[in-house]
Write a protein that holds these residues in place. Structure first.
Motif, PDB file in Angstrom:
ATOM      1  N   TYR A  75       1.785  -0.864  -4.894  1.00  0.00           N
ATOM      2  CA  TYR A  75       3.112  -0.816  -5.495  1.00  0.00           C
ATOM      3  C   TYR A  75       3.748  -2.183  -5.369  1.00  0.00           C
ATOM      4  O   TYR A  75       3.682  -2.800  -4.302  1.00  0.00           O
ATOM      5  N   ARG A  76       4.335  -2.658  -6.463  1.00  0.00           N
ATOM      6  CA  ARG A  76       5.089  -3.913  -6.410  1.00  0.00           C
ATOM      7  C   ARG A  76       6.492  -3.592  -5.897  1.00  0.00           C
ATOM      8  O   ARG A  76       7.101  -2.595  -6.292  1.00  0.00           O
ATOM      9  N   GLN A  77       6.991  -4.450  -5.039  1.00  0.00           N
ATOM     10  CA  GLN A  77       8.320  -4.224  -4.474  1.00  0.00           C
ATOM     11  C   GLN A  77       9.384  -4.147  -5.565  1.00  0.00           C
ATOM     12  O   GLN A  77      10.284  -3.314  -5.497  1.00  0.00           O
ATOM     13  N   CYS A  78       9.258  -4.953  -6.609  1.00  0.00           N
ATOM     14  CA  CYS A  78      10.248  -4.930  -7.691  1.00  0.00           C
ATOM     15  C   CYS A  78      10.249  -3.580  -8.402  1.00  0.00           C
ATOM     16  O   CYS A  78      11.299  -3.088  -8.821  1.00  0.00           O
ATOM     17  N   ASP A  79       9.072  -2.935  -8.528  1.00  0.00           N
ATOM     18  CA  ASP A  79       9.005  -1.615  -9.153  1.00  0.00           C
ATOM     19  C   ASP A  79       9.617  -0.540  -8.255  1.00  0.00           C
ATOM     20  O   ASP A  79      10.226   0.411  -8.738  1.00  0.00           O
ATOM     21  N   LEU A 130       0.846  -1.176   0.000  1.00  0.00           N
ATOM     22  CA  LEU A 130       0.000   0.000   0.000  1.00  0.00           C
ATOM     23  C   LEU A 130       0.892   1.241   0.000  1.00  0.00           C
ATOM     24  O   LEU A 130       2.076   1.156   0.364  1.00  0.00           O
ATOM     25  N   PRO A 131       0.364   2.407  -0.399  1.00  0.00           N
ATOM     26  CA  PRO A 131       1.198   3.605  -0.451  1.00  0.00           C
ATOM     27  C   PRO A 131       1.951   3.915   0.842  1.00  0.00           C
ATOM     28  O   PRO A 131       3.128   4.286   0.798  1.00  0.00           O
ATOM     29  N   VAL A 132       1.319   3.753   1.985  1.00  0.00           N
ATOM     30  CA  VAL A 132       2.005   4.045   3.248  1.00  0.00           C
ATOM     31  C   VAL A 132       3.204   3.121   3.439  1.00  0.00           C
ATOM     32  O   VAL A 132       4.271   3.549   3.900  1.00  0.00           O
ATOM     33  N   ASP A 133       3.054   1.852   3.066  1.00  0.00           N
ATOM     34  CA  ASP A 133       4.151   0.892   3.191  1.00  0.00           C
ATOM     35  C   ASP A 133       5.212   1.116   2.115  1.00  0.00           C
ATOM     36  O   ASP A 133       6.408   0.954   2.371  1.00  0.00           O
ATOM     37  N   ALA A 134       4.774   1.516   0.925  1.00  0.00           N
ATOM     38  CA  ALA A 134       5.723   1.836  -0.144  1.00  0.00           C
ATOM     39  C   ALA A 134       6.582   3.027   0.265  1.00  0.00           C
ATOM     40  O   ALA A 134       7.788   3.052   0.013  1.00  0.00           O
ATOM     41  N   GLY A 135       5.964   4.014   0.908  1.00  0.00           N
ATOM     42  CA  GLY A 135       6.706   5.173   1.382  1.00  0.00           C
ATOM     43  C   GLY A 135       7.759   4.809   2.406  1.00  0.00           C
ATOM     44  O   GLY A 135       8.877   5.331   2.384  1.00  0.00           O
ATOM     45  N   LYS A 136       7.417   3.887   3.287  1.00  0.00           N
ATOM     46  CA  LYS A 136       8.395   3.405   4.280  1.00  0.00           C
ATOM     47  C   LYS A 136       9.536   2.678   3.588  1.00  0.00           C
ATOM     48  O   LYS A 136      10.685   2.795   3.997  1.00  0.00           O
ATOM     49  N   TYR A 137       9.210   1.932   2.565  1.00  0.00           N
ATOM     50  CA  TYR A 137      10.222   1.172   1.823  1.00  0.00           C
ATOM     51  C   TYR A 137      11.167   2.113   1.078  1.00  0.00           C
ATOM     52  O   TYR A 137      12.372   1.884   1.031  1.00  0.00           O
ATOM     53  N   LEU A 138      10.625   3.181   0.511  1.00  0.00           N
ATOM     54  CA  LEU A 138      11.419   4.105  -0.299  1.00  0.00           C
ATOM     55  C   LEU A 138      12.272   5.053   0.540  1.00  0.00           C
ATOM     56  O   LEU A 138      13.359   5.437   0.124  1.00  0.00           O
ATOM     57  N   GLY A 139      11.768   5.453   1.695  1.00  0.00           N
ATOM     58  CA  GLY A 139      12.466   6.445   2.500  1.00  0.00           C
ATOM     59  C   GLY A 139      13.484   5.826   3.434  1.00  0.00           C
ATOM     60  O   GLY A 139      13.393   4.646   3.781  1.00  0.00           O
ATOM     61  N   PRO A 140      14.466   6.632   3.828  1.00  0.00           N
ATOM     62  CA  PRO A 140      15.434   6.133   4.807  1.00  0.00           C
ATOM     63  C   PRO A 140      14.747   5.912   6.146  1.00  0.00           C
ATOM     64  O   PRO A 140      13.653   6.445   6.386  1.00  0.00           O
ATOM     65  N   ASP A 141      15.383   5.166   7.012  1.00  0.00           N
ATOM     66  CA  ASP A 141      14.796   4.844   8.316  1.00  0.00           C
ATOM     67  C   ASP A 141      14.287   6.097   9.023  1.00  0.00           C
ATOM     68  O   ASP A 141      15.012   7.070   9.190  1.00  0.00           O
TER      69      ASP A 141
END
Length: 68
Positions: free
Chosen positions: A47-51, A6-17
């Protein structure tokens, strides 16, 4: 199998800790045709993790290439 975020989780994945990319930034990127690829299913965004990995890699700069 690819992980859908989901977007909130994708944002966590993309951003630094501790500094995620806010969901509204992801939304703005979508409206401007920027950012990572996404899936729209019935109005829900995923969002797919690979993307996300591909998007991160696209932002990597090789200092040797810049110095030329």
């Amino acid at each position: 199998m690819n992980i859908l975020l989901l977007p909130v989780d994708a944002g966590k994945y993309l951003g630094p800790d501790g500094h995620p990319v806010p969901p509204n930034t992801l939304q703005w990127w979508r409206t401007k045709g920027k950012g990572p690829k996404y899936i729209n299913r019935g109005g829900r965004i995923f969002y797919r993790q690979c993307d996300l990995d591909e998007f991160i890699e696209s932002g990597v700069t090789d200092p040797k290439a810049v110095a030329r």
